[in-house]
Design a protein around this motif. Structure first.
Motif, PDB file in Angstrom:
ATOM      1  N   CYS A  55       0.635  45.018 -94.816  1.00  0.00           N
ATOM      2  CA  CYS A  55       1.472  44.780 -93.644  1.00  0.00           C
ATOM      3  C   CYS A  55       1.111  45.720 -92.498  1.00  0.00           C
ATOM      4  O   CYS A  55       1.166  45.334 -91.325  1.00  0.00           O
ATOM      5  CB  CYS A  55       2.946  44.926 -94.015  1.00  0.00           C
TER       6      CYS A  55
ATOM      7  N   LYS B 120       0.647  36.408 -88.270  1.00  0.00           N
ATOM      8  CA  LYS B 120       1.500  35.605 -89.143  1.00  0.00           C
ATOM      9  C   LYS B 120       1.356  36.072 -90.590  1.00  0.00           C
ATOM     10  O   LYS B 120       0.311  36.596 -90.971  1.00  0.00           O
ATOM     11  CB  LYS B 120       1.130  34.125 -89.043  1.00  0.00           C
ATOM     12  N   TYR B 121       2.417  35.867 -91.364  1.00  0.00           N
ATOM     13  CA  TYR B 121       2.312  36.148 -92.793  1.00  0.00           C
ATOM     14  C   TYR B 121       3.053  35.077 -93.562  1.00  0.00           C
ATOM     15  O   TYR B 121       4.025  34.486 -93.076  1.00  0.00           O
ATOM     16  CB  TYR B 121       2.849  37.541 -93.137  1.00  0.00           C
ATOM     17  N   TYR B 122       2.550  34.806 -94.784  1.00  0.00           N
ATOM     18  CA  TYR B 122       3.136  33.801 -95.655  1.00  0.00           C
ATOM     19  C   TYR B 122       3.385  34.418 -97.023  1.00  0.00           C
ATOM     20  O   TYR B 122       2.473  35.000 -97.626  1.00  0.00           O
ATOM     21  CB  TYR B 122       2.215  32.591 -95.801  1.00  0.00           C
TER      22      TYR B 122
ATOM     23  N   SER C 137      10.431  46.078 -84.311  1.00  0.00           N
ATOM     24  CA  SER C 137      10.907  45.045 -85.229  1.00  0.00           C
ATOM     25  C   SER C 137      12.411  44.867 -85.213  1.00  0.00           C
ATOM     26  O   SER C 137      12.931  43.805 -85.571  1.00  0.00           O
ATOM     27  CB  SER C 137      10.475  45.381 -86.661  1.00  0.00           C
TER      28      SER C 137
ATOM     29  N   LYS D   6      -5.095  38.926 -82.684  1.00  0.00           N
ATOM     30  CA  LYS D   6      -3.865  38.272 -83.127  1.00  0.00           C
ATOM     31  C   LYS D   6      -4.100  37.106 -84.082  1.00  0.00           C
ATOM     32  O   LYS D   6      -3.154  36.630 -84.727  1.00  0.00           O
ATOM     33  CB  LYS D   6      -3.080  37.802 -81.906  1.00  0.00           C
TER      34      LYS D   6
ATOM     35  N   LYS E 238       4.347  40.262 -86.601  1.00  0.00           N
ATOM     36  CA  LYS E 238       4.701  38.909 -86.146  1.00  0.00           C
ATOM     37  C   LYS E 238       5.045  38.911 -84.655  1.00  0.00           C
ATOM     38  O   LYS E 238       4.653  38.007 -83.910  1.00  0.00           O
ATOM     39  CB  LYS E 238       5.879  38.396 -86.971  1.00  0.00           C
TER      40      LYS E 238
ATOM     41  N   LYS F 168       7.380  42.450 -89.585  1.00  0.00           N
ATOM     42  CA  LYS F 168       8.065  41.852 -88.442  1.00  0.00           C
ATOM     43  C   LYS F 168       7.426  42.294 -87.128  1.00  0.00           C
ATOM     44  O   LYS F 168       7.332  41.497 -86.175  1.00  0.00           O
ATOM     45  CB  LYS F 168       9.544  42.212 -88.483  1.00  0.00           C
TER      46      LYS F 168
END
Length: 405
Positions: free
Chosen positions: A20, A170-172, A81, A32, A165, A162
Motif C-alpha cells: 500500500c 486503484k486497489y482490488y 486519507s 497514477k 486512491k 485510501k
C-alpha cells in the motif's frame, strides 16, 4: 459484474503495509496508472497483528533515515486519507546493560547525527522519570529518540491505500494472483480469477507469500516467515495511577532482546527468542489470513524473566493476550527491494520485517527508482541485488533464523 482494468503501467501484488505504501508513493509522485491486487483483505498477512511500535534506529544509517521519513509521513497520509493511523509519539529509548551495547549506542548516535536525526543520550535518572516502571540499576546508558512511538497497524495500511486512491491509483481486494507470465515484449500478464491485467512492471510485495509470488515468475527469494511472540498484560496499578500523566515511552533492551510499550493501562512486551522457529518452510498456505499461531511460552521464558526483572511491575501483572504471529525476514534482517537482476520489469519489496518503521521509506525508494531511474538515497543495504545465486530458499531459511536469534 466485476470490472477490472486489462492494462496498467504497474501492478503491485500484496495488500499489506508495504504494498500500500508503494502504491501511494507511485501515485503521489505522478505515476497514477497503478493497480494493487490483494488476495484477501488489506492487512490479511502479518500487518494486522504487528505490535505497532515505530522507531528510527538501524544498523545502516540510510535505513535509519528512511525509518525517520516513514514516521514523519504518518501525519500526511492521515490528513490525505481522513483515516486515523493512531500515531502516539511518546518518544523512545534504547537501553544498554553492558559496555558492548553501550558502545553500540555510541555508534548509533554518531550515525544519527551524520544523517540529521535527533537522537541523544539521557541519564538513567531521566529514564526513570520518563518511565517509572523501569529499574535503572540494570543499565549503564540510554539513547533517546523523540520521534519514536506507536501506530495502529490496520489504520496505517488503510490510510496508505485510501491516500493512493485519492492520488489516482486503484486497489482490488479478494483478487488473488494465480500466475505472472512474461510476454515477448517484456511486459507481464498478471492472471487472476477476476480477469487478466497486462502490466509493464510487476512489483512483488507479497509479504508472507513473497516466495510463492516469486516462484510464479521463476524466482527463488531467500526469505523466511518466522514465528514471533509478544504479550499484552492486564491493567497495571502504576499505569492506572498515571491517568493524567504523559504516555509512557516505548523502549528496547538490547541484551534482553526485548521491546516494550504502554498498551491501554497495561503493557506490551515483545521478544526475539534465543531459538528461532521458522514457519511453513516449504510453502505459506494460500488460505492463511487473519489467524494467529499457538503460543510457545517455553520458547520465550528466558526473555520474559529478563523483562520481569528489569520492569518489576510486569511480574505482578496478569497476562491478557499472548500473540504468536508469523513475520517474513531476510537473511541479514534488512529488506530486499528493487529490480531483480536478470528478470526484466520485475521488482520486489519483500522481507520488510519492520514494516511500520520502514514501509514508508521503502515505498518512496521504489517509486523514485521506477520514475526517476534511481532512489534519492543509497539503498545498497536493502537492494535485492546484494544477494547472488548462492542465496537459495534453504540459505534464506538458515540465515534468516540466525539473524532472528
Amino acid at each position: 459484474l466485476f470490472y477490472m482494468e486489462t492494462h496498467a503501467k504497474v501492478v503491485v501484488i500484496g495488500g499489506g503495509v508495504v504494498g500500500c505504501s508503494i502504491l501511494f508513493h507511485l501515485a503521489k509522485f505522478g505515476l497514477k496508472d497503478c493497480i494493487l491486487l490483494e488476495r484477501n483483505e488489506l492487512t490479511s498477512g502479518s500487518s494486522w497483528h504487528a505490535a505497532g511500535s515505530v522507531h528510527a534506529i538501524s544498523s545502516d544509517p540510510n535505513i535509519s533515515k528512511l525509518m525517520a521519513y516513514t514516521i514523519n509521513l504518518y501525519k500526511e497520509i492521515e490528513e490525505t486519507s481522513g483515516h486515523s493511523v493512531g500515531f502516539k509519539p511518546s518518544g523512545g529509548f534504547y537501553l544498554a546493560s553492558n559496555e558492548i551495547w553501550a558502545d553500540y549506542l555510541k555508534r548509533e548516535r554518531s550515525k544519527a547525527r551524520y544523517m540529521g536525526l535527533d537522537q541523544e543520550f539521557i541519564s538513567l535518572e531521566e529514564v526513570k522519570k520518563k518511565h517509572p516502571l523501569i529499574d535503572p540499576k540494570h543499565y549503564i546508558s540510554a539513547l533517546w529518540d523523540p520521534i519514536d512511538g506507536e501506530v495502529d497497524p490496520s489504520g496505517v495500511t488503510y490510510a496508505y491505500a485510501k491516500s493512493a486512491k485519492i492520488h489516482g491509483a486503484k486497489y482490488y481486494t479478494h483478487t488473488p494472483v494465480i500466475e505472472t507470465n512474461q510476454q515477448k515484449d517484456g511486459s507481464w500478464e498478471v492472471v487472476t480469477k477476476k480477469g487478466n491485467i497486462n502490466a509493464e512492471i510487476v512489483i512483488n510485495a507479497g509479504g508472507l507469500w513473497a516466495r510463492e509470488v516469486g516462484k510464479m515468475a521463476g524466482i527463488n527469494l531467500p526469505v523466511q516467515p518466522m514465528e514471533h511472540h509478544y504479550l499484552i498484560t492486564e491493567s497495571i496499578p502504576e499505569i492506572v495511577e498515571r491517568k493524567n500523566e504523559p504516555r509512557l515511552p516505548i523502549g528496547t533492551d538490547f541484551e534482553g532482546n526485548i521491546y516494550f510499550r504502554q498498551e491501554a493501562q497495561g503493557m506490551l512486551l515483545g521478544t526475539y527468542e534465543f531459538k528461532s522457529t521458522p514457519w511453513q518452510v516449504k510453502k505459506t498456505p494460500m488460505d492463511f489470513g487473519h489467524e494467529l499461531l499457538q503460543p510457545k511460552l517455553d520458547n520465550i521464558q528466558d526473555r520474559l524473566e529478563i523483562g520481569f526483572k528489569r520492569i518489576p511491575a510486569l511480574e505482578r501483572a496478569g497476562i491478557k493476550n499472548i500473540i504468536n504471529g508469523p513475520f517474513t525476514f531476510g537473511p541479514d534482517g534488512s529488506p530486499l527491494i528493487g529490480p531483480v537482476p536478470g528478470k526484466k520489469n520485475y521488482w520486489v519489496a519483500v522481507g520488510v520485517m519492520a514494516g511500520f518503521c520502514q514501509a514508508g521509506g521503502v515505498g518512496k525508494c521504489i517509486a523514485e527508482w521506477i520514475i526517476d531511474g534511481e532512489p534519492s538515497l543509497d539503498v545498497w543495504a536493502m537492494d535485492v541485488a546484494r544477494f547472488g545465486h548462492y542465496a537459495s530458499p534453504e540459505y534464506g531459511t538458515i540465515k534468516s533464523s540466525e539473524n532472528y536469534e
